[in-house]
Every structure is written in C-alpha cells, then in structure tokens.
Design an enzyme around this catalytic site. Structure first.
Site, PDB file in Angstrom:
ATOM      1  N   HIS A 379       9.089  15.203  -0.509  1.00 40.87           N
ATOM      2  CA  HIS A 379       9.109  13.894  -1.156  1.00 40.87           C
ATOM      3  C   HIS A 379       8.896  13.909  -2.666  1.00 40.87           C
ATOM      4  O   HIS A 379       9.204  12.924  -3.342  1.00 40.87           O
ATOM      5  CB  HIS A 379       8.041  13.000  -0.515  1.00 40.87           C
ATOM      6  CG  HIS A 379       8.416  11.545  -0.466  1.00 40.87           C
ATOM      7  ND1 HIS A 379       9.167  10.923  -1.435  1.00 40.87           N
ATOM      8  CD2 HIS A 379       8.153  10.595   0.452  1.00 40.87           C
ATOM      9  CE1 HIS A 379       9.316   9.651  -1.120  1.00 40.87           C
ATOM     10  NE2 HIS A 379       8.724   9.421   0.027  1.00 40.87           N
ATOM     11  N   TYR A 493       0.244  -1.138   2.203  1.00 40.42           N
ATOM     12  CA  TYR A 493       1.250  -0.668   1.249  1.00 40.42           C
ATOM     13  C   TYR A 493       2.640  -0.908   1.830  1.00 40.42           C
ATOM     14  O   TYR A 493       2.912  -0.560   2.977  1.00 40.42           O
ATOM     15  CB  TYR A 493       1.049   0.825   0.989  1.00 40.42           C
ATOM     16  CG  TYR A 493       2.121   1.509   0.171  1.00 40.42           C
ATOM     17  CD1 TYR A 493       1.952   1.702  -1.197  1.00 40.42           C
ATOM     18  CD2 TYR A 493       3.291   1.991   0.758  1.00 40.42           C
ATOM     19  CE1 TYR A 493       2.921   2.344  -1.957  1.00 40.42           C
ATOM     20  CE2 TYR A 493       4.265   2.634   0.011  1.00 40.42           C
ATOM     21  CZ  TYR A 493       4.078   2.812  -1.345  1.00 40.42           C
ATOM     22  OH  TYR A 493       5.045   3.446  -2.092  1.00 40.42           O
ATOM     23  N   SER A 495       6.544  -0.047   0.461  1.00 41.92           N
ATOM     24  CA  SER A 495       7.287   0.618  -0.601  1.00 41.92           C
ATOM     25  C   SER A 495       8.459  -0.234  -1.062  1.00 41.92           C
ATOM     26  O   SER A 495       9.165  -0.837  -0.257  1.00 41.92           O
ATOM     27  CB  SER A 495       7.796   1.975  -0.106  1.00 41.92           C
ATOM     28  OG  SER A 495       8.518   2.633  -1.119  1.00 41.92           O
ATOM     29  N   THR A 506       9.086   4.046  -7.390  1.00 37.55           N
ATOM     30  CA  THR A 506       8.768   2.960  -6.456  1.00 37.55           C
ATOM     31  C   THR A 506       7.678   2.077  -7.056  1.00 37.55           C
ATOM     32  O   THR A 506       6.964   2.481  -7.975  1.00 37.55           O
ATOM     33  CB  THR A 506       8.252   3.498  -5.103  1.00 37.55           C
ATOM     34  OG1 THR A 506       7.077   4.283  -5.319  1.00 37.55           O
ATOM     35  CG2 THR A 506       9.324   4.326  -4.406  1.00 37.55           C
TER      36      THR A 506
END
Length: 662
Positions: A379, A493, A495, A506
C-alpha cells in the site's frame, strides 16, 4: 482502499450476455496469430496521451486553519463527553491563537517551495514506510476478480492475466493508456469530441479544457510504481525500489520461486503459448511444499525482516533477492481449491500462510487451483484508484480479448529451458528464523476473525428512490450495528481519494456525526416517542450531512491530513508538540475502531483488509444497484466479527424498514 462483491450474481447486469460474447471472441482470437502488432502488444491506444493532464492538475489545497479546527471539533462532538470536549476545545483555541499559526505559516511556505507535489506526499509516504508493523493484514489489501462462468482452468486464467497485465503495462509506458478522468456527466464528456478537443489543448492548459466539459482528470503519478517495483525492508524506514530495465516475472508455487522473461530484448511480449508453456512446467513441478520458504519473512515485523535479509545477503543471496525485487510483478500459483467457501477465499487472498507469497511486491497476482484469481498489493506506493484501474482494465481484457484458450493446452509442451529456478542459500540460522516466523504468523492469522454479509434487494437504486446517499446509508448501518452492540459511538475512518489533485492521496471522511448519533439513539431506544416518519427525516438529514463531509474530503477540505501535516512539520522542526496533539482526545479520534473503505466495481468479487487497530474492525464494502455487501475482519481476542455482522444485518433491516415507511 477497497470495496467488495461476494458472489458472481453481483456482476453488472450489462454483462449478462458476456458468455456468448466471450465464446465468439475466443473463436476469433484463436485464429489470430500472436505477433508484434499494436493489437497484440497494447491494451489501449488512447487518442489523448496518458499523462496529458498531469502538468495542469490543480494542487492539493491546504485548508484554512480555522476551518480545520471547526471540522476537527465537529468530529469530536459525537464521541466525547462534555468534560473531554471542553478540554479539547481549550486546546484547539490555544492552538489557533499561538502554535498553530506559526506551524501553518511554515507549512504554507514549505508548500510554495514544492509546487511539483502536494503538501501531504512526503509525510504520507514516510507514515507508511516508517511503520514497523508487518504488511499482511495491517496494510496489504486484496481484491478478487469476478469468476468467468465459461472456464476457470488455472493455467488458462493465469496466462491471460499475465498477458493482459503486460499489455496494460506497455500501454502505460508507451503513453497510450487512456488518462483517468472522472466524468460528472459521461454522456457529455466521455465522448470523442472531448478527447479530440482536450488532445489539441497544450498539457499546461489541458485540465481547464476538461473542466469546461465538467470532467475532472485524476492524478496518475502512482501508476508507474505498479511494475518492476517492491518495498525493501530497511531499519527504521523502508524504501521503494524500482528497476524498469528487467523483463521477467517471478512465479511462486508451493513456496518455490521461479523466474522467466515475458518480454524479449526489444520489449515485445512473448507469445501467450510460450508464457503458458513456462507456467505449465512450474505447475508440473512435483517438489513438495518448501517448509523453509523465504516468502514467510516478508510477513514479519519490518526491522526483523530487514535484519534477516541482511543475513540472507551475507550468506550469498544478493542476486536471488534482486531477481525477485526487480521482477515486473509476482505471480502466486496456489494448490488450494476454494469452491464456494467464501471465508477460505477471503483468508487466502488477504493473508494465507505466507509460504507462497512475497508481500513486499507492489502487487502479486494470485490464482487458486480452481481458477479464483485476484491480487494482494503493497500500500505504501499508491492507493486504490491506481490499483482499481489496472484491475478493471485487465478484467475487461481477459473477458473480451483472451489470447490463450482451453483448447490451446492440448498440444502445449512444458518449457523448462527458459525458466530460472530461484534457489536460496539457507544456513541453520536462516532456517531457524523462517521456522520461528512461520509459527508467529500462524498464531497471528489464527487470531484473525473473518465474516461477511450480503444484503439483497436493498441497494443503490432503492437508496436513490429514498433520496438518500447509498454511501451514507452504508455508513449509518456501520454505526448503528456498533451502537446496537456496545451502546456508544466510536472513532470511524472512511477513505476518500484526493486524486483530483496533483499527487493527492486520501482524505478521511468522519462518518460519526451528531446526526448519525441521534439516529442510532432513536433506533435503539425502546422508549423513544419519535414516530417512524420523524426518524426517516432524521436519516435524510444524516445523509445530507454525510454528503457534505464527502464533498469536502474529495476537495481536500477535511481536517485529518492538515493536522497530520502540521504535527509532522512540528516534529521535523524539533519544536515542542502543542497540547492539541498531546490531548488524549486527539489520540482517541485517530484510534479508528471502525475502518471502512470501498471501491465499487463489477470486476470485483471480493475485497478487504485487516483491522487498523487491535481492538477494531476492518470493513470493506460494496454498493451495487440492488445489493449491499461487507467483509468484516477483527482480532477475535478483542472483537467478534461474527457478532458485528449479526448486528449489521439487523441494522440494514431496521434502516430499510424505516425508509420504506410511507
């Protein structure tokens, strides 16, 4: 990060006649010889160059400090008690009148000096690369392709995935892959006229031409890291390594690694039958599972893996590691059969036992014995937008233009001569390290709980008929499920991509609002005197609040990245941390119990990720026209994914019942 679909019937209805089309194309393609023509070598031949819009993309804005402070406090209100909130307000006021002004001024000045990038780029890369946690579960997400209903032979599937991936890569590097553009009104902008006009406009002004069509080009700077790229473990901070001169892929099976070239010296893709012959040789290799697979070490804590890697280099594995690191991409051929076991499928693509993986690669294509295929990706180098574009283009290509077919296997002979077996030199110490890490990894993955939910008949279409945002309904359901389970709101959270800006990454949407809290309270209070009509109006208000948050985040007007950058700058300047960052409430809001992400696509059958905190849930979700779905992960010694799924099912039913009220 990700969205998901779980069953084949979730595929877009436009693909209903795909099988007939697939067969017809297969028959026509089988008579077409592979050659060095553009039709064979490239997946796309765009009229507009791939990076045409890149020079004129707008820069990611730095929000006004006062706006960031207000948004931060609004996000804290639903999750703090009055005393905690008053303390946080005092810290915020002090920050606005003192240290925050100095830090924000320094951030703005630094941003002016780096007009080639965004203010978040370097600290965000560092955030990923400095984290010492293992990659699988903690960071690497997965996506699984929807299954072909015609044929899912492992050799056929993986050969076509490799060929289409190479066609995508060559199109990208030749600059003929169509630029990524968000079309607000596709009927008006996703047209040949749009492409003709924007292509005639100089790159320095091209974004403005697109804007006149209400089309928004997206940042594509991450795409180059898809290929020949890997994350190298180093003490304290990892490094992204790339070597674009290499022409080979690395294939793993049963923990053994193999390499062979898929491009010739001139850069042309080898004929699919030659690639398939090499793969057949690997599939025919009857060596038992390698119990000392070095791939296990890529699942380790990063400093530990770094030290183990140094040892591997010292005992003679430098060239072996370089071969893997520089490969175009990794291919994992699994002997496992998934059948209809969705939990097994999720685990296999999310983490497996690591024996047949190399989690450091930018992405790995995984294909099971029964032809389930997907990717696991690292990632740090990029986000879901780049990965999903690759994923969708490859899926479309193997569906519409497969170059290798089941009947091609009949006369196929295994090719051992072009394959390089990657053999590691392992001493007693190295074998002991691998054995110990295998045990630790098994314990960690056994503690991971995985579950999923499919809600049919309630999807995007129904939400729109209620005049509410489908994403807002999903997020409300996530909150309601947790509220049913534990009776309070928690940091959450969601994204949101900021790829509309140069080098955007992001931003965080904070779905917990006073509106969602009010709805959750009303729907769980048995003594509530609110009518169903009143609660329905509250859900509509909740949707509006969420849509505003989403719009702000997409435009770079959230608060999380701004505060993150200010804190990072403060640390780089060796200044004392302001009270706002030492506040327990700041730590709390960044301890995301619910971490959620979606990348809806008809190409995706399943996708997800692990919890971002030990006592949290990782929630990958999808929204289809008539269906909603979620994959939920948790550590079972802290939270129960299955219990949460049961509450989530009830939450969806409760919300749907309210919205159906006339």
């Amino acid at each position: 990060m990700l969205s998901l679909t779980i069953q084949q019937k979730w595929i877009n209805r436009k693909l209903v006649n795909r099988d007939t089309m697939f067969l017809a194309i297969c028959l026509s393609r089988s008579t077409l010889a592979w050659n060095n023509s553009d039709e064979c070598q490239y997946i796309k031949q765009s009229k507009v160059p791939t990076m045409h819009f890149q020079p004129s993309l707008p820069r990611l804005p730095i929000p006004k400090l006062e706006d960031t402070a207000n948004r931060y406090l609004n996000a804290q209100r639903p999750i703090l008690n009055n005393d905690q909130l008053n303390t946080t307000i005092s810290y915020v006021n002090k920050f606005l009148s003192d240290e925050g002004l100095m830090l924000n001024k320094a951030l703005l000045e630094e941003n002016k000096k780096n007009k080639h990038t965004s203010y978040i780029t370097e600290p965000w890369f560092d955030m990923y690369l400095k984290d010492r946690k293992p990659l699988p579960i903690n960071y690497n997400p997965f996506l699984v392709f929807t299954q072909e209903s015609s044929d899912n032979n492992q050799l056929v599937k993986i050969t076509n995935l490799i060929v289409s991936s190479l066609r995508f890569m060559k199109s990208l590097r030749a600059g003929i892959l169509e630029p990524e553009v968000y079309h607000l009104n596709p009927k008006k902008s996703d047209t040949e006229l749009f492409r003709t006009i924007t292509n005639l406009v100089p790159s320095s002004l091209s974004w403005y031409a697109a804007y006149l069509f209400k089309a928004f080009p997206l940042d594509m700077s991450q795409y180059h890291n898809l290929f020949n790229s890997t994350r190298l473990p180093e003490l304290g901070k990892d490094r992204i390594y790339q070597n674009t001169s290499e022409k080979h892929i690395v294939v793993s099976r049963r923990g053994h690694f193999y390499a062979f070239n898929v491009l010739d010296e001139a850069g042309y893709i080898h004929p699919p039958k030659e690639i398939a012959a090499c793969l057949k040789s690997i599939l025919d290799d009857n060596r038992p599972i390698n119990i000392h697979s070095v791939g296990v070490l890529t699942a380790s804590e990063r400093d530990f893996w770094c030290r183990a890697r140094y040892h591997l280099i010292d005992i003679g594995n430098r060239d072996v590691l370089k071969k893997i690191d520089s490969a175009l991409f990794m291919v994992n051929l699994d002997d496992d059969v998934m059948q209809d076991n969705k939990s097994k499928l999720i685990r296999n693509f999310l983490h497996s036992d690591a024996i047949n993986r190399w989690f450091d690669k930018s992405f790995s294509i995984i294909c099971t014995k029964d032809g389930y295929a997907g990717i696991n990706f690292e990632h740090s180098w990029g986000d879901g937008v780049a990965v999903l574009r690759y994923f969708q283009d490859v899926k479309k290509d193997i569906t519409e233009k497969p170059w290798f077919h089941p009947h091609d296997i009949e006369n196929l002979k295994a090719n051992n001569s072009d394959i390089h077996r990657i053999e590691f030199v392992l001493d007693t110490k190295a074998k002991g390290i691998i054995a110990e890490e295998s045990k630790k990894y098994k314990q960690r993955t056994q503690n991971l709980a995985v579950d999923y939910l499919i809600i049919e008949g309630f999807g995007k279409n129904e939400c729109k008929s209620f005049n509410v945002s489908p994403d807002a309904i999903m997020q409300l359901a996530f909150q309601l499920a947790f509220y049913m389970q534990e009776g309070h709101m928690v940091p959450t959270y969601e994204s949101c991509s900021t790829a509309a800006f140069k080098h955007g990454r992001t931003e965080t949407i904070r779905p917990v609002t006073l509106e969602t809290k009010a709805v959750c309270s009303a729907l769980t209070d048995k003594n509530s005197k609110l009518s169903t009509a009143e609660i329905k109006n509250m859900i509509v208000a909740c949707s509006k609040a969420h849509s505003n948050l989403t719009k702000n985040a997409a435009m770079g007007q959230g608060f999380d990245r701004h505060l993150f950058a200010l804190k990072n700058l403060c640390q780089r300047l060796n200044k004392p941390l302001p009270d706002i960052f030492k506040d327990k409430s700041y730590e709390y809001i960044n301890h995301n119990i619910l971490s959620t992400s979606t990348l809806s696509s008809s190409a995706v059958m399943a996708g997800g990720f692990g919890p971002v905190v030990d006592d949290g849930y990782g929630i990958g979700y999808m929204i289809q026209d008539k269906l909603l779905g979620s994959i939920v992960t948790s550590y079972q010694d802290k939270r129960s994914a299955s219990d949460y799924i049961k509450n989530l099912d009830e939450a969806f039913k409760t919300i749907n019942k309210v919205m159906l009220h006339k």
